[in-house]
Write a protein that holds these residues in place. Structure first.
Motif, PDB file in Angstrom:
ATOM      1  N   PRO A  64       0.830  -1.208   0.000  1.00 46.14           N
ATOM      2  CA  PRO A  64       0.000   0.000   0.000  1.00 46.14           C
ATOM      3  C   PRO A  64       0.862   1.254   0.000  1.00 46.14           C
ATOM      4  CG  PRO A  64      -0.816  -1.581   1.609  1.00 46.14           C
ATOM      5  CD  PRO A  64       0.507  -2.096   1.138  1.00 46.14           C
ATOM      6  N   ALA A  65       0.358   2.308  -0.649  1.00 45.94           N
ATOM      7  CA  ALA A  65       1.145   3.531  -0.780  1.00 45.94           C
ATOM      8  C   ALA A  65       0.502   4.736  -0.121  1.00 45.94           C
ATOM      9  CB  ALA A  65       1.388   3.831  -2.260  1.00 45.94           C
ATOM     10  N   ALA A  66      -0.739   4.612   0.361  1.00 43.08           N
ATOM     11  CA  ALA A  66      -1.435   5.776   0.908  1.00 43.08           C
ATOM     12  C   ALA A  66      -2.287   5.372   2.107  1.00 43.08           C
ATOM     13  CB  ALA A  66      -2.318   6.415  -0.164  1.00 43.08           C
ATOM     14  N   PRO A  67      -2.545   6.310   3.032  1.00 48.03           N
ATOM     15  CA  PRO A  67      -3.408   6.014   4.181  1.00 48.03           C
ATOM     16  C   PRO A  67      -4.879   6.091   3.801  1.00 48.03           C
ATOM     17  CG  PRO A  67      -2.648   8.281   4.294  1.00 48.03           C
ATOM     18  CD  PRO A  67      -1.963   7.663   3.096  1.00 48.03           C
ATOM     19  N   LEU A  68      -5.729   5.518   4.641  1.00 42.78           N
ATOM     20  CA  LEU A  68      -7.179   5.612   4.503  1.00 42.78           C
ATOM     21  C   LEU A  68      -7.728   6.209   5.783  1.00 42.78           C
ATOM     22  CD1 LEU A  68      -9.934   4.994   3.171  1.00 42.78           C
ATOM     23  CD2 LEU A  68      -9.812   2.708   4.209  1.00 42.78           C
ATOM     24  N   ILE A 105      -5.012   2.782   8.532  1.00 45.68           N
ATOM     25  CA  ILE A 105      -6.464   2.938   8.421  1.00 45.68           C
ATOM     26  C   ILE A 105      -6.963   3.558   9.715  1.00 45.68           C
ATOM     27  CG2 ILE A 105      -8.678   1.753   8.171  1.00 45.68           C
ATOM     28  CD1 ILE A 105      -7.271  -0.405   6.563  1.00 45.68           C
ATOM     29  N   SER A 106      -7.624   4.721   9.599  1.00 44.63           N
ATOM     30  CA  SER A 106      -8.196   5.414  10.749  1.00 44.63           C
ATOM     31  C   SER A 106      -9.698   5.552  10.528  1.00 44.63           C
ATOM     32  CB  SER A 106      -7.568   6.807  10.917  1.00 44.63           C
ATOM     33  OG  SER A 106      -6.167   6.711  11.111  1.00 44.63           O
ATOM     34  N   ILE A 107     -10.495   5.043  11.472  1.00 43.30           N
ATOM     35  CA  ILE A 107     -11.955   5.058  11.330  1.00 43.30           C
ATOM     36  C   ILE A 107     -12.539   5.866  12.482  1.00 43.30           C
ATOM     37  CG2 ILE A 107     -14.043   3.653  11.235  1.00 43.30           C
ATOM     38  CD1 ILE A 107     -12.307   1.370  10.146  1.00 43.30           C
ATOM     39  N   VAL A 120     -12.179  -7.555   4.713  1.00 45.91           N
ATOM     40  CA  VAL A 120     -10.844  -7.600   5.312  1.00 45.91           C
ATOM     41  C   VAL A 120     -10.242  -6.200   5.223  1.00 45.91           C
ATOM     42  CG1 VAL A 120      -8.518  -8.563   5.193  1.00 45.91           C
ATOM     43  CG2 VAL A 120     -10.496 -10.014   4.655  1.00 45.91           C
ATOM     44  N   LEU A 121      -9.894  -5.636   6.373  1.00 49.11           N
ATOM     45  CA  LEU A 121      -9.203  -4.343   6.431  1.00 49.11           C
ATOM     46  C   LEU A 121      -7.736  -4.620   6.710  1.00 49.11           C
ATOM     47  CD1 LEU A 121     -11.761  -2.268   8.548  1.00 49.11           C
ATOM     48  CD2 LEU A 121     -11.520  -2.326   6.063  1.00 49.11           C
TER      49      LEU A 121
END
Length: 287
Positions: A64-68, A105-107, A120-121
């Motif tokens: 992965p190259a970017a945050p979510l 990953i920030s929710i 799946v995260l």
């Protein structure tokens, strides 16, 4: 398990070595990296990005190259929509899951997922939640079912003559349906594939012209992080309750079985509720 990169099996003296290791020549003697032989152009990719453990390992085409970041109410994730999922190279057991991958990953706003495939995260670094992840099944919502709910299940015996439906089974047997003039439903068998990510089984419908419908099973979600998972907003993978009988001495529906929640990281901190319980059945009609 952290991301790992290796040369392919056709990379000469570098075969099956980690990136940065000294390769060997044909005589088995280590040689400088700058004279190592490259793999042929038509060989499989030298590097792949994998994360997970024996239960579930996901390999991506690249890391992965970017945050979510989810900080406002997000659209419902439909796991059957390939455009919402990250392409994968392979998944343990060739399972059909929807993977969403990022560096972190920030929710911080509710994340709801539906569809036939479990969610799946995956984060190469960390997953942090301050809001609910919801793959449960809920009566009155559209759609009612959580991601991965109601997989193929071994059926039981349906109720007769106004009897109630049995509850859905998963790692344990669902409850039998209530009986009146007839017989209550008998639950299906315990699932044989509990070593894979999957949701819970649906409850049976009651019997009669005004029967209650069985509840859907809970969905399934699995979180994988290379370093850390912090859960502060809760995860819901619960089954849906059975609906009551409406009239004409009709039976009620059985509750859906709870689903599955999985967490995989070197460090896991959880300060909120993880819910994957089965639901109750409805009440039969006495009219």
């Amino acid at each position: 398990m952290l991301f790992r990169s290796r040369f392919g099996e056709l990379a000469g003296g570098s075969s099956n070595r980690c990136v940065g290791e000294q390769p060997a020549n044909d005589a088995g003697i280590d040689v400088p990296i700058d004279v190592a032989i490259d793999a042929p152009p038509d060989a499989p990719p030298d590097a792949q990005a994998c994360l997970g453990s024996a239960f579930l390992t996901v390999c991506l085409h690249s890391a992965p190259a970017a945050p979510l970041m989810i900080s406002a109410p997000a659209p419902v994730i439909n796991t059957d929509d390939q455009g919402m999922c990250t392409p994968t190279l392979s998944i343990t057991g060739n399972a059909n899951y929807c993977v969403i991958a990022a560096t972190t990953i920030s929710i911080d706003a509710k994340l709801r997922a539906t569809g036939s495939r479990p969610l799946v995260l995956l984060a190469s670094d960390a997953i942090t939640t301050g809001a609910l992840i919801d793959v449960g099944s809920h009566r009155g919502q559209t759609p009612e079912t959580g991601a991965g709910a109601d997989p193929s299940c071994v059926g039981g015996t349906n109720p007769t003559n106004g009897g109630g439906g049995a509850g859905g089974s998963f790692t344990g047997l669902g409850g039998p349906g209530g009986s009146s003039a007839g017989l209550g439903g008998i639950p299906g068998a315990i699932a044989s594939d509990i070593a894979t990510l999957r949701g819970g089984c649906r409850g049976q419908d009651g019997q009669g012209s005004d029967k209650g419908l069985g509840g859907h099973g809970g969905g399934a979600v699995y979180l994988i992080a290379g370093n850390r998972i912090t859960i502060g907003g809760g995860i819901n993978a619960a089954g849906e309750g059975g609906a009551g009988g409406i009239g004409n001495a009709s039976g009620a529906g059985g509750g859906g079985a709870g689903g599955m929640i999985g967490l995989d990281a070197p460090t896991i901190n959880c300060s909120s509720l993880l819910l994957a319980t089965g639901a109750g059945g409805g009440e039969g009609s006495d009219q």
